[in-house]
Motif scaffolding. Structure first.
Motif, mmCIF file in Angstrom:
data_model
loop_
_atom_site.group_PDB
_atom_site.id
_atom_site.type_symbol
_atom_site.label_atom_id
_atom_site.label_comp_id
_atom_site.label_asym_id
_atom_site.label_seq_id
_atom_site.Cartn_x
_atom_site.Cartn_y
_atom_site.Cartn_z
ATOM 1 N N ALA A 141 0.692 3.944 -9.064
ATOM 2 C CA ALA A 141 1.658 4.580 -8.430
ATOM 3 C C ALA A 141 1.006 5.790 -7.844
ATOM 4 O O ALA A 141 0.122 6.567 -7.974
ATOM 5 C CB ALA A 141 2.658 5.279 -9.310
ATOM 6 N N GLY A 142 1.445 5.937 -6.183
ATOM 7 C CA GLY A 142 1.061 6.994 -5.400
ATOM 8 C C GLY A 142 -0.364 6.560 -4.793
ATOM 9 O O GLY A 142 -0.814 7.405 -3.943
ATOM 10 N N GLY A 143 -1.056 5.367 -5.204
ATOM 11 C CA GLY A 143 -2.161 5.162 -4.480
ATOM 12 C C GLY A 143 -2.219 4.450 -3.065
ATOM 13 O O GLY A 143 -0.886 4.216 -2.594
ATOM 14 N N ILE A 144 -3.393 4.218 -2.483
ATOM 15 C CA ILE A 144 -3.000 3.419 -1.329
ATOM 16 C C ILE A 144 -4.238 2.511 -1.078
ATOM 17 O O ILE A 144 -4.963 2.255 -1.826
ATOM 18 C CB ILE A 144 -3.593 4.634 -0.218
ATOM 19 C CG1 ILE A 144 -4.938 5.166 -0.354
ATOM 20 C CG2 ILE A 144 -2.645 5.728 -0.021
ATOM 21 C CD1 ILE A 144 -5.501 6.069 0.961
ATOM 22 N N LEU A 145 -3.800 1.494 -0.195
ATOM 23 C CA LEU A 145 -4.622 0.567 0.383
ATOM 24 C C LEU A 145 -5.337 0.844 1.743
ATOM 25 O O LEU A 145 -4.576 1.213 2.721
ATOM 26 C CB LEU A 145 -3.922 -0.972 0.617
ATOM 27 C CG LEU A 145 -4.723 -1.776 1.216
ATOM 28 C CD1 LEU A 145 -5.603 -2.609 0.249
ATOM 29 C CD2 LEU A 145 -3.472 -3.051 1.647
ATOM 30 N N VAL A 146 -6.533 0.694 1.990
ATOM 31 C CA VAL A 146 -7.105 0.982 3.293
ATOM 32 C C VAL A 146 -7.726 -0.478 3.652
ATOM 33 O O VAL A 146 -8.858 -0.882 2.967
ATOM 34 C CB VAL A 146 -8.223 1.935 3.188
ATOM 35 C CG1 VAL A 146 -8.895 2.147 4.592
ATOM 36 C CG2 VAL A 146 -7.682 3.325 2.652
ATOM 37 N N ALA A 147 -7.206 -1.206 4.634
ATOM 38 C CA ALA A 147 -7.682 -2.432 4.986
ATOM 39 C C ALA A 147 -8.234 -2.558 6.499
ATOM 40 O O ALA A 147 -7.320 -1.897 7.120
ATOM 41 C CB ALA A 147 -6.742 -3.287 4.699
ATOM 42 N N GLN A 148 -9.355 -3.091 6.785
ATOM 43 C CA GLN A 148 -9.576 -3.408 8.222
ATOM 44 C C GLN A 148 -9.765 -4.932 8.412
ATOM 45 O O GLN A 148 -10.455 -5.561 7.518
ATOM 46 C CB GLN A 148 -10.770 -2.497 8.458
ATOM 47 C CG GLN A 148 -11.123 -2.732 10.059
ATOM 48 C CD GLN A 148 -12.127 -1.911 10.456
ATOM 49 O OE1 GLN A 148 -12.164 -0.883 10.167
ATOM 50 N NE2 GLN A 148 -13.215 -2.556 11.320
ATOM 51 N N ALA A 149 -9.425 -5.433 9.503
ATOM 52 C CA ALA A 149 -9.565 -6.863 9.584
ATOM 53 C C ALA A 149 -9.748 -7.201 11.265
ATOM 54 O O ALA A 149 -9.162 -6.144 11.845
ATOM 55 C CB ALA A 149 -8.281 -7.546 9.279
ATOM 56 N N PRO A 150 -10.404 -8.090 11.615
ATOM 57 C CA PRO A 150 -10.366 -8.354 12.894
ATOM 58 C C PRO A 150 -9.142 -8.471 13.850
ATOM 59 O O PRO A 150 -8.234 -9.097 13.139
ATOM 60 C CB PRO A 150 -11.505 -9.625 13.029
ATOM 61 C CG PRO A 150 -11.822 -9.699 11.623
ATOM 62 C CD PRO A 150 -11.063 -9.171 10.840
ATOM 63 N N ARG A 184 4.474 -8.189 2.640
ATOM 64 C CA ARG A 184 5.050 -9.230 1.414
ATOM 65 C C ARG A 184 3.998 -9.190 0.222
ATOM 66 O O ARG A 184 4.557 -9.765 -1.013
ATOM 67 C CB ARG A 184 4.535 -10.375 2.026
ATOM 68 C CG ARG A 184 5.358 -11.166 3.304
ATOM 69 C CD ARG A 184 5.367 -12.711 3.590
ATOM 70 N NE ARG A 184 4.186 -12.857 4.166
ATOM 71 C CZ ARG A 184 3.906 -12.934 5.208
ATOM 72 N NH1 ARG A 184 4.619 -12.594 6.344
ATOM 73 N NH2 ARG A 184 2.602 -13.222 5.596
ATOM 74 N N SER A 185 2.916 -8.163 -0.055
ATOM 75 C CA SER A 185 2.370 -7.742 -0.961
ATOM 76 C C SER A 185 3.074 -6.640 -1.727
ATOM 77 O O SER A 185 2.470 -6.326 -3.065
ATOM 78 C CB SER A 185 0.807 -7.452 -0.716
ATOM 79 O OG SER A 185 0.818 -6.267 -0.338
ATOM 80 N N GLY A 186 3.998 -6.247 -1.401
ATOM 81 C CA GLY A 186 4.770 -5.303 -1.947
ATOM 82 C C GLY A 186 4.418 -3.797 -1.437
ATOM 83 O O GLY A 186 4.678 -2.912 -2.055
ATOM 84 N N LEU A 187 3.470 -3.723 -0.362
ATOM 85 C CA LEU A 187 3.116 -2.502 -0.131
ATOM 86 C C LEU A 187 3.725 -2.271 1.568
ATOM 87 O O LEU A 187 4.229 -3.180 2.205
ATOM 88 C CB LEU A 187 1.651 -2.518 0.257
ATOM 89 C CG LEU A 187 0.670 -2.861 -0.902
ATOM 90 C CD1 LEU A 187 -0.858 -2.948 -0.663
ATOM 91 C CD2 LEU A 187 0.812 -1.580 -1.876
ATOM 92 N N GLU A 188 3.909 -1.014 1.785
ATOM 93 C CA GLU A 188 4.518 -0.396 2.995
ATOM 94 C C GLU A 188 3.435 0.139 3.965
ATOM 95 O O GLU A 188 2.927 1.275 3.426
ATOM 96 C CB GLU A 188 5.555 0.471 2.667
ATOM 97 C CG GLU A 188 6.396 0.827 3.986
ATOM 98 C CD GLU A 188 6.921 -0.330 4.816
ATOM 99 O OE1 GLU A 188 7.177 -0.303 5.983
ATOM 100 O OE2 GLU A 188 7.235 -1.425 4.112
ATOM 101 N N HIS A 250 2.591 1.644 -2.180
ATOM 102 C CA HIS A 250 3.781 0.853 -2.491
ATOM 103 C C HIS A 250 5.038 1.218 -1.868
ATOM 104 O O HIS A 250 5.143 2.417 -1.606
ATOM 105 C CB HIS A 250 3.782 1.175 -4.182
ATOM 106 C CG HIS A 250 2.880 0.558 -4.761
ATOM 107 N ND1 HIS A 250 2.689 -0.987 -5.118
ATOM 108 C CD2 HIS A 250 1.709 1.000 -5.782
ATOM 109 C CE1 HIS A 250 1.360 -1.399 -5.566
ATOM 110 N NE2 HIS A 250 1.034 -0.291 -6.232
ATOM 111 N N ALA A 251 5.884 0.456 -1.936
ATOM 112 C CA ALA A 251 7.109 0.383 -0.863
ATOM 113 C C ALA A 251 7.763 1.879 -1.438
ATOM 114 O O ALA A 251 8.195 2.916 -0.643
ATOM 115 C CB ALA A 251 8.087 -0.466 -0.941
ATOM 116 N N GLU A 252 7.884 2.034 -2.874
ATOM 117 C CA GLU A 252 8.642 3.114 -3.465
ATOM 118 C C GLU A 252 8.009 4.650 -3.156
ATOM 119 O O GLU A 252 8.683 5.563 -3.243
ATOM 120 C CB GLU A 252 8.870 3.010 -4.900
ATOM 121 C CG GLU A 252 7.726 2.838 -5.616
ATOM 122 C CD GLU A 252 7.238 1.361 -5.741
ATOM 123 O OE1 GLU A 252 6.413 1.359 -6.672
ATOM 124 O OE2 GLU A 252 7.543 0.792 -5.075
#
Length: 262
Positions: A141-150, A184-188, A250-252
Motif C-alpha cells: 500500500a502506498g507503493g509505486i510501479l516504474v515501468a518503461q517500454a518501447p 487493468r492490473s489494478g494500478l492507476e 494502486h488506484a486507492e
C-alpha cells in the motif's frame, strides 16, 4: 613497468567490460530515469525495491550500490543470468541486494515492496497483462510501479540499424494502450511520458555497431556515448520518443498526476 598477474588483468578487463555494458546508452538512460523517480519517491528513507525481469542484474546492482540503505531484489526466470548477478554482488561486497528465480506470470515468491521496476521487460513477455497483475500484487500500500517500454511506432535513427527490440514478442505500445494495460492490473498511472529520443537512440545504435570491437575503441567512444545520455537526461535532445515511461500506484493511493521526482 608493473607486470600484473594474468588473473588480475583478466579481472580488470572483466570489470571494464561490465562497466561498458552498464553504460550502454539505452540502459544508462533507463537507470537514470528510474533512479530519479525512485529516489524522489523514497525522499531519503530506506525502501524495498523489486527489479522485475532483471536479466543480468546490472541495473539491480547499480541501484543497490547507489542507495546502500535500500533493499533491492532482482528476479528473472533465467538461472544462468542470476548466477552471474549473484557473483557480481558478492564481488562488490553488496549486502543490500539479492536475486531470486521467479516467473512473472505466476504469483511472486516475495511481496510487500515499496516499488517495483519493470524496465523494458513488458515487450518481451507474451502475457504482459498477467505479468503486470503479479507485479501489482507485489506492491505494498502506498507503493509505486516504474515501468518503461518501447513505443509502438519507434524507428531506428541510423540507416542499417535493427528495426526490432531484442527478444521482443511485440513491437511496443502507444501511450493510451500502455495506460489501459496498467489500469487493468489494478494500478492507476500518475505519470506517462515519452523518453529515449533520437540523441540517446543514435548513441545506442553506434554502441551496438562497435560492441564487438576491441576494448580500446569502445573505451574511446565511451565519453561521447555517456554525454548523449546526460544531455537527454537534462532535456537536451530531439526527435519523437522511442519509449514510454509510466509511474503508477494502486488506484486507492493515486492522486493528481505528477512526477514523483519533483
Amino acid at each position: 613497468m608493473i607486470d600484473l598477474p594474468r588473473r588480475v588483468v583478466a579481472f580488470l578487463v572483466a570489470l571494464l567490460e561490465e562497466r561498458l555494458a552498464l553504460m550502454a546508452p539505452a540502459r544508462r538512460l533507463r537507470l537514470k530515469s528510474a533512479d530519479r523517480v525512485l529516489a524522489g519517491y523514497a525522499k531519503g528513507r530506506p525502501i524495498r525495491v523489486l527489479d522485475a525481469g532483471c536479466g543480468d542484474g546490472l541495473l539491480t546492482l547499480a541501484l543497490a550500490k547507489r542507495h546502500p540503505r535500500w533493499q533491492v531484489v532482482g528476479i528473472d526466470r533465467r538461472e544462468d543470468l542470476l548466477a552471474g548477478a549473484r557473483a557480481r554482488a558478492a564481488g562488490r561486497g553488496l549486502k543490500n541486494v539479492s536475486f531470486a528465480a521467479a516467473d512473472l506470470l505466476q504469483p511472486l515468491p516475495l511481496g510487500g515492496f515499496d516499488a517495483v521496476a519493470a524496465l523494458e521487460c513488458l515487450s518481451e513477455i507474451p502475457d504482459d497483462e498477467q505479468a503486470l497483475r503479479m507485479m501489482s500484487a507485489a506492491i505494498a500500500a502506498g507503493g509505486i510501479l516504474v515501468a518503461q517500454a518501447p513505443d509502438r511506432d519507434w524507428k531506428p535513427v541510423l540507416s542499417g540499424s535493427a528495426p526490432t527490440w531484442r527478444e521482443q514478442v511485440r513491437q511496443g505500445y502507444d501511450a493510451d494502450g500502455l495506460t489501459a494495460l496498467v489500469r487493468r492490473s489494478g494500478l492507476e498511472p500518475t505519470l506517462v511520458k515519452g523518453t529515449y529520443r533520437s540523441l540517446t537512440a543514435a548513441a545506442q545504435e553506434i554502441r551496438d555497431r562497435i560492441k564487438r570491437s576491441p576494448l580500446g575503441l569502445r573505451l574511446l567512444a565511451f565519453p561521447a556515448l555517456a554525454a548523449a545520455v546526460q544531455l537527454e537526461h537534462r532535456g537536451i535532445t530531439w526527435g519523437r520518443p522511442n519509449a514510454i515511461l509510466v509511474v503508477a500506484r494502486h488506484a486507492e493511493d493515486s492522486g493528481p498526476a505528477r512526477d514523483p521526482a519533483t
